[in-house]
Design a protein around this motif. Structure first.
Motif, PDB file in Angstrom:
ATOM      1  N   GLY A   1     -15.881   9.655   2.214  1.00 18.55           N
ATOM      2  CA  GLY A   1     -14.878   9.406   3.251  1.00 18.55           C
ATOM      3  C   GLY A   1     -14.015   8.180   3.004  1.00 18.55           C
ATOM      4  O   GLY A   1     -12.877   8.108   3.467  1.00 18.55           O
ATOM      5  N   ALA A   2     -14.534   7.215   2.250  1.00 18.17           N
ATOM      6  CA  ALA A   2     -13.783   5.977   2.030  1.00 18.17           C
ATOM      7  C   ALA A   2     -12.889   6.042   0.792  1.00 18.17           C
ATOM      8  O   ALA A   2     -12.217   5.068   0.476  1.00 18.17           O
ATOM      9  N   ILE A   3     -12.898   7.173   0.095  1.00 23.81           N
ATOM     10  CA  ILE A   3     -12.151   7.252  -1.165  1.00 23.81           C
ATOM     11  C   ILE A   3     -11.359   8.551  -1.323  1.00 23.81           C
ATOM     12  O   ILE A   3     -10.365   8.610  -2.050  1.00 23.81           O
TER      13      ILE A   3
ATOM     14  N   GLY B   1      -6.299   1.585  -3.449  1.00 20.20           N
ATOM     15  CA  GLY B   1      -6.107   1.091  -2.088  1.00 20.20           C
ATOM     16  C   GLY B   1      -7.280   1.479  -1.207  1.00 20.20           C
ATOM     17  O   GLY B   1      -7.791   0.670  -0.436  1.00 20.20           O
ATOM     18  N   ASP B   2      -7.721   2.722  -1.344  1.00 21.30           N
ATOM     19  CA  ASP B   2      -8.814   3.211  -0.511  1.00 21.30           C
ATOM     20  C   ASP B   2     -10.116   2.465  -0.813  1.00 21.30           C
ATOM     21  O   ASP B   2     -10.853   2.081   0.097  1.00 21.30           O
ATOM     22  N   ILE B   3     -10.381   2.235  -2.084  1.00 24.45           N
ATOM     23  CA  ILE B   3     -11.603   1.502  -2.464  1.00 24.45           C
ATOM     24  C   ILE B   3     -11.513   0.042  -2.018  1.00 24.45           C
ATOM     25  O   ILE B   3     -12.441  -0.505  -1.424  1.00 24.45           O
ATOM     26  N   TRP B   4     -10.352  -0.559  -2.276  1.00 27.52           N
ATOM     27  CA  TRP B   4     -10.237  -2.008  -2.020  1.00 27.52           C
ATOM     28  C   TRP B   4     -10.196  -2.359  -0.537  1.00 27.52           C
ATOM     29  O   TRP B   4     -10.590  -3.463  -0.158  1.00 27.52           O
ATOM     30  N   THR B   5      -9.750  -1.453   0.312  1.00 23.10           N
ATOM     31  CA  THR B   5      -9.835  -1.774   1.744  1.00 23.10           C
ATOM     32  C   THR B   5     -11.304  -1.976   2.115  1.00 23.10           C
ATOM     33  O   THR B   5     -11.651  -2.944   2.795  1.00 23.10           O
ATOM     34  N   THR B   6     -12.158  -1.094   1.633  1.00 27.88           N
ATOM     35  CA  THR B   6     -13.595  -1.227   1.938  1.00 27.88           C
ATOM     36  C   THR B   6     -14.166  -2.502   1.313  1.00 27.88           C
ATOM     37  O   THR B   6     -14.911  -3.238   1.960  1.00 27.88           O
ATOM     38  N   LEU B   7     -13.795  -2.779   0.066  1.00 31.35           N
ATOM     39  CA  LEU B   7     -14.289  -4.006  -0.589  1.00 31.35           C
ATOM     40  C   LEU B   7     -13.863  -5.242   0.197  1.00 31.35           C
ATOM     41  O   LEU B   7     -14.638  -6.183   0.378  1.00 31.35           O
TER      42      LEU B   7
HETATM   43 MG    MG Z   1     -11.109   3.559   2.150  1.00 30.29          MG
END
Ligand code: MG
Ligand code: AMP
Length: 321
Positions: free
Chosen positions: A149-151, A261-267
């Motif tokens: 869901g986060a990617i 962007g999707d990965i780094w928002t979570t990071l």
């Molecule tokens: Mg995300």
């Protein structure tokens, strides 16, 4: 944009989110093909239905490895790599906790602490075993579940961009429920709104002007519930099993690829403003806009876009001060 330029908007609901496509030509058939492409990826990757390639892996947890198609394998491999980064708040094996919390779905409630402690033992990303030879995935313990869901939206946004480019489209925009990917540079560039947390649908803190860039926002206001005066949102801290609890209301990432962007928002949720800005100094290709609970807007840097503040309740701060 000049008066002769017309933008055509097409919308759909897919992946549980509103999807918006903008083109500079009127082409219903092309829009339908874009929505079909998104749906095909959703069908492979979703964990919100009983069947998908990712669900096949989850159903076989603790029993056997499952061969998947190349794009699914590549995305899982990428999600595992993001999970293995030092101090990463991203965890592709977070599924059992996401399912238990049910945040944003009917029946969400705070689980008992001992249940969270138990579920944490089922979220070890080193127990997601990948085999490059046959592109199979094995979850080592029964009860483990992958959640992309986060990617997934970032990945799909990039595929839509590639598809449009391949079709000869020079300018376009796809918004997958907060994951925006842009193609080309219309006159004046693309202006993307930065959402005002916990406000009405169109309310914006400001705008970002970009060209050929992705703009991904992840906010605690997107999916949450309240219990005993406390807000519980959908971005979980894989170290504690509870929603991330820090100074942030949202994080926006500007990058070339939406998957980053999707990965780094979570990071960034995991790191918070200070550590996040420090980490991004090594990545000039990725920039963050943090919106804090104290109504500050902090830019890690702003070389890839231009930010305009529109709401004077908010204060713009430089990460370097
Ligand atoms: Mg995300
Ligand atoms: P996003 O909308 O990109 O912020 O992703 C949020 C979604 O990712 C949630 O709804 C969960 O399905 C999943 N998720 C929640 N916490 C995490 C985490 N720490 N790592 C990876 N995925 C997560």
């Amino acid at each position: 944009m000049s008066d002769t330029t017309r933008v055509y908007s097409y919308s759909a609901i897919l992946m549980g989110s509103p999807i918006l496509l903008k083109l500079f030509v009127h082409d219903e058939a092309l829009a339908s093909r874009v929505f079909r492409l998104i749906k095909q990826y959703e069908d492979l990757l979703t964990v919100n239905r009983a069947q998908s390639q990712v669900m096949d892996i989850n159903h076989a947890a603790g029993q056997r490895a499952v061969k998947v198609s190349s794009p699914v394998y590549a995305l899982i491999k990428c999600a595992k790599a993001a999970s293995e980064l030092p101090q990463s708040a991203f965890n592709l094996a977070i599924g059992p906790l996401v399912k238990r919390w049910r945040i944003g779905f009917k029946g969400d409630s705070v689980p008992p602490a001992d249940e969270i402690t138990h579920l944490l033992t089922l979220t070890r990303h080193d127990q997601v075993i990948l085999n490059d030879d046959d592109e199979s995935v094995f979850l080592a313990q029964p009860g483990m579940e992958i959640d992309l869901g986060a990617i997934a939206k970032g990945y799909i946004a990039d595929r839509v961009r590639d598809f449009l480019r391949q079709e000869g489209v020079a300018q376009g925009l796809i918004n997958l429920g907060g994951n925006v990917q842009t193609l080309g540079m219309p006159e004046g560039g693309w202006s993307i709104g930065l959402k005002k947390p916990f406000s009405t649908a169109g309310a914006m803190i400001g705008t970002l002007d970009v060209e050929n860039k992705s703009v991904v926002t992840s906010g605690v206001y997107e999916r949450f519930f309240e219990q005993d005066g406390q807000l519980y949102h959908h971005i979980l801290d894989p170290r504690t099993g509870y929603p991330v609890n820090n100074e942030l209301n949202s994080v926006t990432i500007v990058s070339t690829n939406s998957i980053d962007g999707d990965i780094w928002t979570t990071l960034m949720y995991g790191m918070g403003v200070e550590k996040g800005c420090a980490a991004l100094r090594a990545r000039p290709d990725i920039e963050a806009i943090f919106v804090t609970k104290k109504k500050e807007v902090v830019l890690s840097s702003a070389h890839l876009y231009r930010f305009t503040l529109l709401d004077n309740e908010y204060r713009l701060t430089d990460s370097t001060v």
